[in-house]
Design a protein around this motif. Sequence first.
Motif, PDB file in Angstrom:
ATOM      1  N   ASP A 209       4.413  -9.439   4.763  1.00 20.24           N
ATOM      2  CA  ASP A 209       4.540  -8.181   4.005  1.00 20.24           C
ATOM      3  C   ASP A 209       3.700  -8.186   2.738  1.00 20.24           C
ATOM      4  OD1 ASP A 209       8.066  -7.739   4.797  1.00 20.24           O
ATOM      5  OD2 ASP A 209       6.257  -7.028   5.850  1.00 20.24           O
ATOM      6  N   LEU A 210       3.241  -9.371   2.334  1.00 17.18           N
ATOM      7  CA  LEU A 210       2.453  -9.420   1.119  1.00 17.18           C
ATOM      8  C   LEU A 210       1.007  -9.074   1.451  1.00 17.18           C
ATOM      9  CD1 LEU A 210       2.704 -10.070  -1.887  1.00 17.18           C
ATOM     10  CD2 LEU A 210       2.086 -12.428  -1.345  1.00 17.18           C
ATOM     11  N   VAL A 211       0.779  -7.781   1.683  1.00 18.91           N
ATOM     12  CA  VAL A 211      -0.532  -7.295   2.090  1.00 18.91           C
ATOM     13  C   VAL A 211      -1.010  -6.233   1.112  1.00 18.91           C
ATOM     14  CG1 VAL A 211      -0.150  -7.806   4.523  1.00 18.91           C
ATOM     15  CG2 VAL A 211       0.498  -5.563   3.608  1.00 18.91           C
ATOM     16  N   HIS A 212      -2.298  -6.048   1.075  1.00 13.42           N
ATOM     17  CA  HIS A 212      -2.901  -5.003   0.220  1.00 13.42           C
ATOM     18  C   HIS A 212      -2.971  -3.705   1.032  1.00 13.42           C
ATOM     19  CE1 HIS A 212      -5.107  -3.484  -3.167  1.00 13.42           C
ATOM     20  NE2 HIS A 212      -6.123  -3.100  -2.372  1.00 13.42           N
ATOM     21  N   ASP A 213      -1.803  -3.047   1.143  1.00 13.23           N
ATOM     22  CA  ASP A 213      -1.694  -1.867   1.997  1.00 13.23           C
ATOM     23  C   ASP A 213      -2.000  -0.598   1.208  1.00 13.23           C
ATOM     24  OD1 ASP A 213       0.458  -1.848   0.348  1.00 13.23           O
ATOM     25  OD2 ASP A 213       1.999  -1.922   1.906  1.00 13.23           O
ATOM     26  N   GLU A 214      -1.781   0.530   1.888  1.00 10.08           N
ATOM     27  CA  GLU A 214      -2.059   1.831   1.273  1.00 10.08           C
ATOM     28  C   GLU A 214      -1.143   2.108   0.084  1.00 10.08           C
ATOM     29  OE1 GLU A 214      -4.466   3.965   1.807  1.00 10.08           O
ATOM     30  OE2 GLU A 214      -5.351   2.562   3.236  1.00 10.08           O
ATOM     31  N   VAL A 215       0.116   1.627   0.160  1.00 11.03           N
ATOM     32  CA  VAL A 215       1.053   1.861  -0.954  1.00 11.03           C
ATOM     33  C   VAL A 215       0.547   1.185  -2.206  1.00 11.03           C
ATOM     34  CG1 VAL A 215       3.421   1.490  -1.752  1.00 11.03           C
ATOM     35  CG2 VAL A 215       3.008   2.116   0.620  1.00 11.03           C
ATOM     36  N   GLU A 216       0.061  -0.042  -2.055  1.00 10.56           N
ATOM     37  CA  GLU A 216      -0.431  -0.760  -3.234  1.00 10.56           C
ATOM     38  C   GLU A 216      -1.702  -0.114  -3.776  1.00 10.56           C
ATOM     39  OE1 GLU A 216      -1.432  -5.347  -4.593  1.00 10.56           O
ATOM     40  OE2 GLU A 216      -0.755  -4.893  -2.560  1.00 10.56           O
ATOM     41  N   ASN A 334      -1.148  18.227 -12.797  1.00  9.21           N
ATOM     42  CA  ASN A 334      -1.477  18.302 -11.365  1.00  9.21           C
ATOM     43  C   ASN A 334      -1.999  16.955 -10.840  1.00  9.21           C
ATOM     44  OD1 ASN A 334      -0.737  21.004 -11.247  1.00  9.21           O
ATOM     45  ND2 ASN A 334      -2.808  21.711 -11.784  1.00  9.21           N
ATOM     46  N   GLU A 335      -2.829  16.289 -11.642  1.00  7.06           N
ATOM     47  CA  GLU A 335      -3.369  15.001 -11.194  1.00  7.06           C
ATOM     48  C   GLU A 335      -2.259  13.966 -11.014  1.00  7.06           C
ATOM     49  OE1 GLU A 335      -6.310  13.789 -13.964  1.00  7.06           O
ATOM     50  OE2 GLU A 335      -7.775  15.333 -13.386  1.00  7.06           O
ATOM     51  N   MET A 336      -1.367  13.878 -12.007  1.00  5.66           N
ATOM     52  CA  MET A 336      -0.313  12.867 -11.913  1.00  5.66           C
ATOM     53  C   MET A 336       0.670  13.180 -10.798  1.00  5.66           C
ATOM     54  SD  MET A 336       0.488  11.781 -15.872  1.00  5.66           S
ATOM     55  CE  MET A 336       0.659  13.456 -16.492  1.00  5.66           C
ATOM     56  N   TRP A 337       1.009  14.483 -10.659  1.00  5.96           N
ATOM     57  CA  TRP A 337       1.940  14.854  -9.600  1.00  5.96           C
ATOM     58  C   TRP A 337       1.311  14.609  -8.223  1.00  5.96           C
ATOM     59  CZ3 TRP A 337       6.605  15.450  -8.146  1.00  5.96           C
ATOM     60  CH2 TRP A 337       7.616  15.762  -9.062  1.00  5.96           C
ATOM     61  N   SER A 338       0.050  14.897  -8.092  1.00  4.59           N
ATOM     62  CA  SER A 338      -0.607  14.688  -6.802  1.00  4.59           C
ATOM     63  C   SER A 338      -0.610  13.209  -6.416  1.00  4.59           C
ATOM     64  CB  SER A 338      -2.035  15.225  -6.864  1.00  4.59           C
ATOM     65  OG  SER A 338      -2.720  14.962  -5.648  1.00  4.59           O
ATOM     66  N   GLN A 339      -0.949  12.357  -7.381  1.00  7.95           N
ATOM     67  CA  GLN A 339      -0.966  10.933  -7.083  1.00  7.95           C
ATOM     68  C   GLN A 339       0.444  10.395  -6.846  1.00  7.95           C
ATOM     69  OE1 GLN A 339      -3.736   9.326  -6.542  1.00  7.95           O
ATOM     70  NE2 GLN A 339      -2.625   7.430  -6.038  1.00  7.95           N
ATOM     71  N   ASN A 344       4.557   8.396  -2.891  1.00  6.78           N
ATOM     72  CA  ASN A 344       5.913   8.513  -2.354  1.00  6.78           C
ATOM     73  C   ASN A 344       5.946   8.764  -0.846  1.00  6.78           C
ATOM     74  OD1 ASN A 344       7.065   8.117  -4.845  1.00  6.78           O
ATOM     75  ND2 ASN A 344       7.279  10.312  -5.294  1.00  6.78           N
ATOM     76  N   VAL A 345       4.860   9.196  -0.283  1.00 13.97           N
ATOM     77  CA  VAL A 345       4.865   9.488   1.150  1.00 13.97           C
ATOM     78  C   VAL A 345       5.218   8.239   1.967  1.00 13.97           C
ATOM     79  CG1 VAL A 345       3.378  10.106   3.105  1.00 13.97           C
ATOM     80  CG2 VAL A 345       3.306  11.422   0.977  1.00 13.97           C
ATOM     81  N   SER A 346       4.714   7.063   1.550  1.00 11.36           N
ATOM     82  CA  SER A 346       4.946   5.829   2.302  1.00 11.36           C
ATOM     83  C   SER A 346       6.392   5.363   2.250  1.00 11.36           C
ATOM     84  CB  SER A 346       4.027   4.722   1.783  1.00 11.36           C
ATOM     85  OG  SER A 346       4.287   4.501   0.403  1.00 11.36           O
ATOM     86  N   ARG A 477      11.314   5.239  -9.054  1.00  8.48           N
ATOM     87  CA  ARG A 477      10.342   6.327  -8.954  1.00  8.48           C
ATOM     88  C   ARG A 477      11.007   7.706  -8.908  1.00  8.48           C
ATOM     89  NH1 ARG A 477       5.247   5.128  -8.175  1.00  8.48           N
ATOM     90  NH2 ARG A 477       4.835   7.211  -7.307  1.00  8.48           N
ATOM     91  N   LYS A 478      12.299   7.739  -8.744  1.00  6.21           N
ATOM     92  CA  LYS A 478      12.998   9.028  -8.751  1.00  6.21           C
ATOM     93  C   LYS A 478      13.057   9.642 -10.163  1.00  6.21           C
ATOM     94  CE  LYS A 478      15.924   8.250  -4.721  1.00  6.21           C
ATOM     95  NZ  LYS A 478      17.303   8.131  -4.214  1.00  6.21           N
ATOM     96  N   SER A 479      12.752   8.867 -11.145  1.00  6.07           N
ATOM     97  CA  SER A 479      12.815   9.369 -12.526  1.00  6.07           C
ATOM     98  C   SER A 479      11.496   9.978 -12.987  1.00  6.07           C
ATOM     99  CB  SER A 479      13.212   8.235 -13.483  1.00  6.07           C
ATOM    100  OG  SER A 479      12.244   7.194 -13.438  1.00  6.07           O
ATOM    101  N   PHE A 480      10.591  10.215 -12.083  1.00  5.12           N
ATOM    102  CA  PHE A 480       9.304  10.808 -12.478  1.00  5.12           C
ATOM    103  C   PHE A 480       9.539  12.208 -13.050  1.00  5.12           C
ATOM    104  CE2 PHE A 480       5.114  12.669 -11.999  1.00  5.12           C
ATOM    105  CZ  PHE A 480       4.283  11.610 -12.329  1.00  5.12           C
TER     106      PHE A 480
END
Length: 490
Positions: A209-216, A334-339, A344-346, A477-480
Amino acid sequence: MDLLGSTMTATYMRPRSTATNFLPAISTMASSYKTHFPQLALKQSLNVPWRSNTQYKLASIVPGFGSSSRASSELLNTNMKFYPSNRASLFTRYNPDDWHKSNQTNYRESEVARHSAERLRLDTARLIQDKDQMTRRSQDTTSRTIGERVNDIVFWKSELNHEIENMVGEINMLNEAKKRLEKALAETEGPLQVAQECLYYREKRMSIDLVHDEVEKNLLQEVETIKSCQERMRRHLDRANSQLASNRAAQHELEKDMNDKLMAHRIDDKCHQLRNASDGISYHRGVETFEIKSSLPESWAKFTDDNILLSQSERAASAKLRNDIENLLNVTSNEMWSQFNTVNVSFANRLSETADTKNKLQVHLAKTLQEIFQTEMLIEALKKSIRDKESPLKVAQTRLDERTRRPNMELCRDSAHLRLVNEVREINDTIQNLKLRLQEAENTLQMLVNTKVSLEHDLAVKANSLFIDQEKCMGIRKSFPSTPRLVGYT
């Protein structure tokens, strides 16, 4: 009898009395004689008493007539004839021509004096009228000039007041934009810390699991995006502070000019309202020689106009800066919300089941809290009802106690007594029933409180499970912050 040589108005025994109001006052007579009849001064200097004709006649013949009654009676019984005393022989005489000439002289002098006084009076009246008209015209002209000056001051006051209101409004709006920018900048610290902590927690992954995936990758991009937004916000915040200082300087000049205008308007308006009958007017010697060297009407108007133009220029720059801040807040949000949404999609699939369970527990907790509230209201209603029964019970017992004091045969066990006894028993039974119901309600409330504690504990367990199961990421991350908070509205 009549004396020889006397007039008909003179009698021997009873001289005729004259009215007291016929002769003028002594002071008046003396003042007139002193000027026109110098012989009266001789009389006063000789101190000759004023005596009647009869007294003179008697005194000239018989000395001591006034003190001897015997001599008086003898004189009355004789046929001797007496002559009146010559009082005029004591004074200087004038002839009739002198008397008429004196009167004519007085007439001419009086007429000349009256004509001279009349001419002086008429000339003075015309002079007074002319000067009064000239003074009124001069005062009216001065009042009109002061009124025009007051109108000029009122005009510039309105212009200054309008510009001050606009500048105050602009400063308030820029302050509001600055506060929003500061709030938005402060709100970015939370998401930045969340993203960095997520990267830190994900370093604890083990094995494959220690991989450089899309979430990271998305988390690293989120950190860079937030830092870039913070840098742009700080630059605009510095610009806002500088512009606020310029706006306040312009406002200070306007308010200083406005205060001077207010004082000048108050003084000139007071001067314009002053009238000849006004209070507070007095002499101020030499004030007309005071020279004013502060400004001229042209420089006076230009000074205020320059202040207004400077304020308008600062307002335009401030409005432009506000628009820049508004655009920046929208872009960064908009930039921060988009990122944030991309990251959060993953995690979406792994949140659904645990989040559903947590939501159900929260619903039950809300219902339990509502029931606790209603039970507490019921307990208060029961307590109030018990308190309300105390007064009727006191009334009934007091009535029974008072009726026990009826004398002799009046102490009757009548229907009123029986009714009072029944009333006391009914109220006591009611109070006991209410107290039992109150005990039941308190027991129920305790049970609900225990249930609430149990639900809150279960929710804490579920939150801890979410924190662990989601590798400590999605929980924080729910506190964004929301979009309004990112643009500084809340």
